[in-house]
Enzyme design. Structure first.
Site, mmCIF file in Angstrom:
data_model
loop_
_atom_site.group_PDB
_atom_site.id
_atom_site.type_symbol
_atom_site.label_atom_id
_atom_site.label_comp_id
_atom_site.label_asym_id
_atom_site.label_seq_id
_atom_site.Cartn_x
_atom_site.Cartn_y
_atom_site.Cartn_z
ATOM 1 N N ILE A 245 76.004 68.839 20.960
ATOM 2 C CA ILE A 245 74.999 69.133 20.249
ATOM 3 C C ILE A 245 75.339 70.034 18.813
ATOM 4 O O ILE A 245 74.815 69.736 17.875
ATOM 5 C CB ILE A 245 73.744 69.698 20.938
ATOM 6 C CG1 ILE A 245 73.184 68.745 21.836
ATOM 7 C CG2 ILE A 245 72.556 70.167 19.919
ATOM 8 C CD1 ILE A 245 72.395 69.467 22.918
ATOM 9 N N GLY A 248 78.558 77.365 17.688
ATOM 10 C CA GLY A 248 78.245 78.574 16.931
ATOM 11 C C GLY A 248 79.058 79.951 17.536
ATOM 12 O O GLY A 248 80.268 79.696 18.237
ATOM 13 N N GLY A 249 78.605 81.003 16.900
ATOM 14 C CA GLY A 249 79.361 82.192 17.443
ATOM 15 C C GLY A 249 79.216 82.461 18.917
ATOM 16 O O GLY A 249 80.265 83.063 19.353
ATOM 17 N N SER A 252 79.242 76.899 22.670
ATOM 18 C CA SER A 252 79.269 75.134 22.062
ATOM 19 C C SER A 252 78.013 74.764 23.086
ATOM 20 O O SER A 252 78.011 75.197 24.320
ATOM 21 C CB SER A 252 80.540 74.509 22.147
ATOM 22 O OG SER A 252 80.910 74.700 23.548
ATOM 23 N N ASP A 886 67.043 88.097 15.771
ATOM 24 C CA ASP A 886 67.952 86.822 14.919
ATOM 25 C C ASP A 886 67.196 85.826 14.846
ATOM 26 O O ASP A 886 67.386 84.400 14.647
ATOM 27 C CB ASP A 886 69.155 86.453 15.554
ATOM 28 C CG ASP A 886 70.143 85.801 14.804
ATOM 29 O OD1 ASP A 886 69.975 85.721 13.545
ATOM 30 O OD2 ASP A 886 70.891 85.078 15.329
#
Length: 1123
Positions: A245, A248-249, A252, A886
């Protein structure tokens, strides 16, 4: 062996690593506490007995059982791995491996393995009989006969092996014969096994991945707290990967299907790679904030997290792991991979190439025999070295024994002259240093010399220790008046001499004579020799107080540099003092003159000035350890002579009467002394030194050192009993302080000490009277202030030292081994795409006020409805005492079909602490945030999500940011998202960035937002106030949005067809929540429907009657436009 893969957690506070109900299993345990664990005792479960039972069962009933074949293979692989052989068919390569076990170099046979092998053969026979009715009857009969012959021969050979005494030779001979005879049979079996395994791997990839027998075991200790969180193999057992999909940081995310649930529903699983120590509690990491938050949040507009677990990377499919983890596994950088390489020592050698070599086997007798013999020899050599090697704690004594005859005593010029340097082989360097402290540099002598010298060394050491206890100061030899030798002292208190001028032959002779004498006579007897020798020859005697000395500290110094070098002169006794020449007698006369009369100081100075040029070669420089404004100068000399002041040019004294600094002639070097006491010379009005005093305090017959004393401290303690403050020509205060304490000399100097003490007592009485008159009240105030300042400095120094000790202790902590694990989060799979993609889609209009409408009968644009769902999700998150921190369009998901919005990626979630929040925000001055400036440097960013990154995304974070933010930070981020929803599609990234930055800094928005969307503009201003306390809560914002989107106000709604009638063919039925009252089309007056509604409610008038006139006017002006 671990008893369970997944350990259970006791419900209660007694467990240190108690983890609350994160999974469904633990929820059941919390509800039904009657659940009891039952562990299987592996000792009670015997695999061999179970396999024998199955084989007998097959013999009786003759039925095919696939489980038996699988268990047989599993058992064979387990035994082969345990013995260190290859796991793929090595049992069949070596014929005698089952019957013989290796224990070091001994080999013995075991009858139990024969029965196992017979059972396996019987099982093969039963298999062949099963398929006899179908095909290949003749082939099977031949194979069975060969197997029976093979078993009979093997039994006979095993019996013969037992009767032999030499097990090793018979073992290798039998192995050679068996390899020659039965090589073809073993090759055929290996080929069949390999073909079957390759077919299975080629046909079923998923089955091979799920086969846990091929995966390595866990390498984390079972007692470690980290092992409680492991559920190795769970992903491969329950899920099947579909697609990636995103990454990111934080890791996965993959789309997976659940195998065990009916219908195989799809989920999203997030992989987070962690490097954790074995003692770390994983639930305390920041990644588990996301888990803990989603466990309690049940909202339609928040992505739900179902469960979580941890696994080691080797239990997961490597193609799912990031490239970083794959590289670690390949390069053997991880701890589990290092252990795998140790277990697979012989795996590469065990693979036999049947196609090339017909007479090859897994272990040939020659190669195996050579490897065993080489290992055995290495073990023997290692044991011998260990037995012969001495105790490492006594390595210094061993080296001293070997080097004893060369290191005991030496002449002062041996190895230092130019002749010795030209011939280094004949004349070696006698000095012992760290570099040449070995047997190779010093030539060895005969063994009896070593033993005799080492025995004498021990006796000398014991005598030296006794003599040191009796004497408080070591004896040292005075220098000669002619300047042949000078005595110096290194850092460790060892004595050595420095060569200066001629008489080389005579000094060598004396040196050799002393070496011969010192082997025969003790050190104390050398005093008799000193009486016999002349005064010039007496200086050539060398005492080696310590056998070890640093060669780096002992260097040649020429006669030209003698005036610039530091020399310490100590007086042994009165006889040595009287034995000096005329210059030294002049010094003693000057000293006696000072002791006899104080008025003779001026005359002594004049005499010393006349003899200055003659005394420069023998003068001593005063050594100072520390010169501070409030501390006493420490001079490392026990008995300084009064003429030593000739080397000092300037002597400056502070206004408080303290010595501040000195200017010296020559090279300044601090020479530490064995006697640690502070000696200070007092200053006269003419700049001369008076007699010495030592800052010591008599307590219990012993003198204790008073360090870092000031004039205030010494006055208060009574140490400075006499002092003078006078002024010279420049008007600078100078202090005369005199205090005398007995000198630490030998027993021979007692008479001199008594005479000196009588003179001291007489002077004390005279100087006490003068001291009282000299000290004024102003000076007393200065002394008091200096004393208080020193106390504060001492406290600061103590605090600094404590902090340094803590830092050192922290650095010295032993590192804990770290292990790599993967945290897996099972989440709800959100259909559609993110809000960022929805806003940047190509079908969205790039013109102002061109909003999108859904297919449903919706009275307002879809952008407003999405914002309403966003605020609803924030309301649910804040209600459970969590902060997202965030919030941005990338973390918000939109479904294309239902247009439902869900908030995800709670990786930076934080708990709300109201007490701390109120205190923190009262102390903070909020300000506007500017991305282009350095204002953000003052933020508190203790809780950082990724290395070097501020919490959240910089474009959407609140001005306060950092660790002190509360739930109002999410409201600020939502205001920026609202602005982006009200604006049309941005063509470039820079355009979007500029729009958001202008609002953050200057609250500037486009004109069409102020005019046509005024209530939403006011709501944005309220949500983005700099002070977090002034911002509304999520519940307040949600209630205001409800009023703005009230469906009862659709009759008075403003239509976008009025503004952009030419661009729209079919005006949609939507609301902009405004009422337009116009007399002309060019003039617009905006009135809020909220105010109108409040008036109607206060007057208790129905809405239709109260606004009937306005509606009729609007209809007439717009010529039948939609309401």
């Amino acid at each position: 062996m671990k008893k369970r893969i997944r350990s259970s957690y006791k419900v209660g506070s007694s467990n240190k690593y108690h983890k609350k109900n994160y999974t469904d299993n633990e929820k059941d345990k919390k509800k039904y506490r009657s659940y009891k664990e039952k562990h299987i005792n592996e000792k009670m479960f015997d695999k061999k007995e179970f396999l024998n039972f199955l084989t007998n069962f097959n013999k009786k009933f003759m039925k095919k059982n696939s489980l038996v074949d699988h268990l047989m293979k599993m058992n064979d692989k387990a035994e082969d791995n345990y013995d260190g052989y290859n796991s793929s068919g090595s049992r069949y390569n070596n014929i005698n491996d089952d019957g013989v076990e290796l224990c070091g170099t001994k080999r013995y046979t075991n009858n139990k393995n024969n029965s196992d092998y017979d059972n396996y053969n019987n099982n093969n026979n039963m298999k062949n009989k099963r398929y006899s009715n179908k095909k290949h009857n003749n082939d099977n009969i031949i194979i069975n006969n060969n197997n029976n012959k093979y078993t009979d021969e093997r039994k006979y050979r095993n019996k013969s092996i037992k009767e032999d005494v030499d097990y090793t030779n018979d073992y290798y001979n039998i192995q050679l014969n068996n390899n020659k005879i039965n090589n073809n049979q073993t090759k055929n079996k290996i080929d069949t096994i390999r073909n079957i395994s390759h077919e299975k791997l080629g046909n079923n990839k998923s089955s091979s991945a799920r086969n846990l027998s091929l995966i390595q075991t866990s390498h984390i200790p079972y007692d470690a707290p980290l092992a409680d969180f492991l559920e190795n193999g769970r992903f491969l057992r329950t899920f099947e990967n579909i697609s990636l999909i995103g990454q990111g940081g934080f890791g996965s995310v993959y789309k997976v299907s659940h195998r065990l649930e009916p219908g195989s529903p799809t989920y999203a699983v997030k992989f987070i790679y962690l490097k954790v120590s074995s003692l770390d509690n994983v639930s305390s990491r920041r990644y588990f904030r996301e888990i803990a938050a989603n466990r309690d949040i049940y909202s339609k507009h928040v992505v739900r997290y179902y469960t979580w677990w941890c696994e080691e990377p080797q239990f997961l499919p490597m193609h799912l792991m990031p490239k970083e983890i794959q590289n670690l596994v390949k390069k053997n950088k991880d701890t589990f991979k290092k252990r795998l390489t140790k277990n697979k020592k012989y795996s590469n050698n065990c693979i036999s190439d049947s196609s090339n070599n017909n007479n090859s086997s897994c272990y040939s007798a020659s190669s195996y025999n050579s490897s065993i013999n080489s290992n055995y020899r290495n073990m023997k050599l290692w044991i011998k070295k260990k037995e012969q090697s001495p105790d490492m704690k006594r390595y210094k004594e061993v080296l001293r024994k070997n080097n004893a005859p060369n290191l005991v005593f030496y002449s002062d010029n041996d190895g230092l002259t130019s002749k010795n340097k030209e011939n280094p082989e004949k004349n070696h360097n006698p000095f012992l240093s760290d570099k040449n402290f070995s047997d190779s540099i010093y030539k060895k002598k005969k063994s009896h010399d070593y033993n005799s010298s080492s025995h004498k060394l021990k006796k000398r050491k014991n005598k030296k220790k006794k003599s040191k206890k009796k004497r408080k100061s070591k004896s040292k030899i005075k220098t000669n008046a002619q300047g042949i030798y000078e005595e110096s002292e290194n850092d460790e208190g060892r004595d050595h001499f420095q060569y200066k001028k001629g008489k080389e032959q005579f000094s060598k002779f004396i040196g050799k004579l002393i070496l011969w004498v010192l082997h025969k006579v003790s050190k104390n007897m050398i005093l008799l020799i000193m009486v016999i020798l002349s005064e010039e020859d007496r200086d050539l005697i060398v005492f080696a107080d310590n056998e070890e000395s640093n060669g780096n500290d002992q260097q040649m110094i020429r006669h030209d540099n003698m005036n610039n070098e530091n020399v310490i002169i100590k007086h042994r006794n009165e006889d040595d003092k009287n034995g000096l020449d005329g210059d030294k007698n002049g010094l003693d006369g000057d000293k006696n003159g000072l002791d006899g009369d104080k008025n003779g100081l001026d005359g002594d100075k004049n005499e010393l000035d006349d003899n200055k040029n003659e005394l420069d070669d023998l003068l001593m420089k005063q050594k100072i350890n520390s010169l501070t404004r409030n501390d006493i100068v420490n001079i490392e000399n026990e008995n300084p002579a009064p003429h030593a002041t000739n080397n000092i040019k300037n002597k400056k004294v502070d206004l408080n009467g303290e010595l501040t600094y000195y200017d010296y002639v020559g090279k300044n070097e601090v020479i530490p002394n064995s006697r640690t006491e502070t000696n200070v010379e007092s200053i006269n009005t003419n700049g001369m030194f008076n007699n010495k005093f030592s800052v010591m305090k008599d307590e219990g017959g012993e003198y204790k050192k008073k360090e870092n004393m000031t004039w205030g401290d010494t006055k208060r303690d009574g140490l400075y009993e006499n002092g003078k403050h006078e002024k010279d020509g420049l008007g600078v205060n100078k202090c005369i302080t005199n205090k005398y304490i007995e000198n630490d000399d030998d027993d021979d100097d007692d008479d001199d000490d008594n005479n000196n003490n009588n003179n001291i007592d007489e002077r004390k009485k005279d100087l006490k009277k003068k001291q009282k008159n000299a000290i004024t009240k102003g000076n007393e105030d200065l002394l008091a202030t200096n004393g208080t300042n020193n106390k504060e400095k001492r406290k600061k120094d103590d605090d600094i030292n404590k902090n340094m000790e803590k830092i050192k202790s922290y650095k010295k902590k032993t590192p804990v081994p770290e292990f790599s694990i993967v945290l897996l989060l099972q989440m709800e799979l959100c259909k559609g795409y993110t809000l960022r993609k929805w806003l940047d889609r190509s079908t969205r209009s790039d013109k102002p006020l061109h909003f999108t409408y859904s297919d449903k009968k919706m009275n307002h644009p879809l952008e407003f409805d999405l914002f309403k769902q966003l605020i609803k999700g924030l309301k649910d998150i804040h209600a459970t005492c969590f902060i997202h921190r965030d919030l941005k369009p990338e973390n918000i998901f939109v479904d294309n079909d239902t247009y439902t919005l869900k908030i995800g990626d709670l990786g930076l979630v934080r708990f709300i602490e109201e007490k701390k929040r109120e205190k923190d925000f009262n102390n903070i001055d909020c300000y506007k945030d500017n991305i282009y400036t350095d204002i953000n440097q003052n933020r508190i960013t203790s809780q950082i999500s990724i290395k070097g990154q501020i919490i959240g995304t910089p474009g959407y974070t609140a001005p306060e940011g950092g660790a002190l933010c509360d739930e109002k930070a999410d409201i600020y981020s939502a205001a920026l998202i609202l602005l982006e929803l009200l604006c049309p599609r941005f063509t470039t990234i820079m355009e979007r960035y500029k729009r958001l930055n202008d609002f953050r800094n200057y609250y500037t928005v486009p004109d069409y937002v102020k005019i046509h969307l005024n209530p939403w503009y006011i709501l944005m201003l309220q949500m983005s106030k700099p002070n977090p306390a002034d911002r509304p809560s999520a519940a307040d914002v949600y209630s205001k949005i409800k009023v703005l989107l009230d469906p009862h106000l659709t009759d008075f709604a403003f239509s976008f067809n009025d503004i952009h009638n030419e661009h729209m063919n079919k005006p949609p039925q939507g609301t902009n929540n405004f009422e337009r009252i116009t007399d002309n089309k060019d003039k617009f007056v905006i009135q809020s429907v909220v105010d109108m509604k409040n008036k109607v409610e206060n007057e208790e008038i129905p809405i239709e009657k109260g606004l009937n006139s306005n509606v009729e006017n609007i209809k007439n002006e717009n010529n039948g436009a939609d309401k």
